[in-house]
Design a protein around this motif. Sequence first.
Motif, PDB file in Angstrom:
ATOM      1  N   LEU A 484       0.836  -1.189   0.000  1.00 46.12           N
ATOM      2  CA  LEU A 484       0.000   0.000   0.000  1.00 46.12           C
ATOM      3  C   LEU A 484       0.875   1.245   0.000  1.00 46.12           C
ATOM      4  N   GLY A 485       0.418   2.259  -0.738  1.00 44.75           N
ATOM      5  CA  GLY A 485       1.078   3.556  -0.738  1.00 44.75           C
ATOM      6  C   GLY A 485       0.096   4.620  -0.297  1.00 44.75           C
ATOM      7  N   VAL A 486       0.508   5.484   0.621  1.00 41.23           N
ATOM      8  CA  VAL A 486      -0.390   6.477   1.215  1.00 41.23           C
ATOM      9  C   VAL A 486       0.158   7.869   0.956  1.00 41.23           C
ATOM     10  N   VAL A 487      -0.747   8.774   0.584  1.00 43.30           N
ATOM     11  CA  VAL A 487      -0.378  10.171   0.385  1.00 43.30           C
ATOM     12  C   VAL A 487      -1.604  11.019   0.677  1.00 43.30           C
ATOM     13  N   LEU A 507       3.438   3.591  -3.273  1.00 38.68           N
ATOM     14  CA  LEU A 507       3.244   2.151  -3.464  1.00 38.68           C
ATOM     15  C   LEU A 507       4.543   1.495  -3.913  1.00 38.68           C
ATOM     16  N   TYR A 508       5.281   2.182  -4.778  1.00 41.29           N
ATOM     17  CA  TYR A 508       6.565   1.653  -5.234  1.00 41.29           C
ATOM     18  C   TYR A 508       7.538   1.529  -4.053  1.00 41.29           C
ATOM     19  N   VAL A 509       7.473   2.491  -3.137  1.00 44.46           N
ATOM     20  CA  VAL A 509       8.327   2.425  -1.945  1.00 44.46           C
ATOM     21  C   VAL A 509       7.999   1.174  -1.141  1.00 44.46           C
ATOM     22  N   ALA A 510       6.682   0.885  -0.991  1.00 42.42           N
ATOM     23  CA  ALA A 510       6.269  -0.306  -0.245  1.00 42.42           C
ATOM     24  C   ALA A 510       6.800  -1.576  -0.917  1.00 42.42           C
ATOM     25  N   LYS A 511       6.734  -1.624  -2.238  1.00 40.52           N
ATOM     26  CA  LYS A 511       7.242  -2.806  -2.943  1.00 40.52           C
ATOM     27  C   LYS A 511       8.753  -2.929  -2.776  1.00 40.52           C
ATOM     28  N   VAL A 518       3.268  -0.708   4.207  1.00 37.16           N
ATOM     29  CA  VAL A 518       2.695   0.565   3.781  1.00 37.16           C
ATOM     30  C   VAL A 518       3.827   1.533   3.488  1.00 37.16           C
ATOM     31  N   GLY A 519       3.791   2.114   2.273  1.00 42.86           N
ATOM     32  CA  GLY A 519       4.785   3.105   1.899  1.00 42.86           C
ATOM     33  C   GLY A 519       4.185   4.490   1.950  1.00 42.86           C
ATOM     34  N   ILE A 520       5.040   5.477   2.097  1.00 41.63           N
ATOM     35  CA  ILE A 520       4.555   6.856   2.217  1.00 41.63           C
ATOM     36  C   ILE A 520       5.536   7.777   1.531  1.00 41.63           C
ATOM     37  N   THR A 521       5.008   8.817   0.890  1.00 43.61           N
ATOM     38  CA  THR A 521       5.850   9.839   0.275  1.00 43.61           C
ATOM     39  C   THR A 521       5.011  11.090   0.131  1.00 43.61           C
ATOM     40  N   GLU A 522       5.630  12.179  -0.142  1.00 44.38           N
ATOM     41  CA  GLU A 522       4.902  13.430  -0.332  1.00 44.38           C
ATOM     42  C   GLU A 522       4.589  13.617  -1.802  1.00 44.38           C
TER      43      GLU A 522
END
Length: 524
Positions: A484-487, A507-511, A518-522
């Motif tokens: 999952l990627g959250v923003v 989402l790419y960060v999570a992978k 769970v991945g997160i970025t701005e």
Amino acid sequence: MWTKPVPRMNLRRLIVLVAFASALVSLANTFYASYSVQRQLLIDTTLEANHAYASKLASTAEDFLQSARQQLAYSAGSLPSRMGDDAWLTDEAQRLRLQTNSFNSVLIVDAQGKVLGVSPETLALKNRTLDSAGAIQALRERRPLVTQPYVSSVGNLVVFISHPIVGKDGRYLGYVGGSIYLKQKNILYTMLGQHYYRDGSYLYVVDQNRRLLYHPDPERLGHVAGSNDVIDTIITQRGGGNRRMHNSLGVDMLAGYAVMPSTGWGIVAQRPTAMTLAPLNQLMANTIWHSLPIALLSLPFIWWLASLISRPLMQLAEGARRMDVPGTSEHIASIRAWYVEAAQIKKALLKGLALLQNRIGKLKTDVETDPLTGLANRRGMAAALDVWQAQARPFSVIAIDIDHFKQVNDRWGHAIGDEVILRLAQLMRACSRDADVLCRNGGDEFIMLLPDADLDVAMQVAERLRAKVAAAVIPGAGAITVSLGVVSSSHGERSTDAVLLAADAALYVAKENGRNCVGITEPA
């Protein structure tokens, strides 16, 4: 100078004429609106259906080619130690040809291009050195390949699939290959040929050189297609889609198309526009024809009650002319239609408006809903984002991707894959609020849109969903996980496209972090 007086129409006749003309205008407006909506609906539905159909066939044909290549690769692995055994090589070629009916002929060739084994043996190619385009390309490139169509040494229009034979020491020993005769029956021909309908729909397959690889008319196989917008798009963009266009014969068509990734072949499913609209034209003609007697029979009553019925009829006609204006239904319902004819027209208009509104509402729902999960599709997601953007409403996005979903489909089949997708949709609903918008973005990709939710709330929702998915056991597939990627948006300061791109990046960060997290970025 005496002039002949201009004949004057009395008030009753004038009212009758106006009332009758208004009724005709109202009826025409209703028919036109209904026809326009139904016509566009038929065109859009046919375009979407043809695109979906072409995409499904492209996927099926791609799977077939991959399966054929895997068969050859498996056989190539067992050949290096038996290259000197002519009888065994012939038996192996026979097995490859007859086991699945994937190929019309199979060849085992050494590094010099000499045929060591062939099936069927009636081709009389054994011990011959091949000089066909496919054979030369296989020897030259020494890699797994699918050739463009060419004419073989025995005169067949073929596509040649081959896999190199490499010894344990890495030395190139030759190749094993299978030919698919485009003008003869095989699995590929049957796969495409069984989809021919009597409603005018048909499909064809074209390669990157515009050569027709499949067509309902056998005489056109192998021909190079002329000017065609869809084929031009397939060659230049190598992508799928749909459009209304004119084919090489000038026929107006509704076409959907898709491209096979490994070969660049385009599969086009299309139907003549005239045949698509013919039932609607006939329905409208029948409706008009059956409406005429009622209109003629109503004329004497209109004449008799002209002075009394002019007001409600004019009000109803005005309402009919303003069918697309909000509040028209309430306006028509408030008209005092004190006699039967006016009441019937009023009832018919209200019913027609209700049916039209229901149909448009259903069409909007169907267009914006994923048929498998019942979640919103890309159109539904875009509609929600457009509203929030106009309202400058803050929101958060959770991008979801099923980990290793292709392995689920490959191992358990697409039916189990659908069950996995449905289970994920259920868990998304369980972890969401009524105001949240849940979307299937395509395949195994999902989006959760959380209005008025900040990043912390979105992270909690994402983590809760991740944990529920990891704990769920799906019959037939067992346990699965999701990344999952959250923003979060910034109160309208960034476009929705930028926020969605940031969610993909998260989402790419999570992978990258090993999935099931769970991945997160701005947002950029």
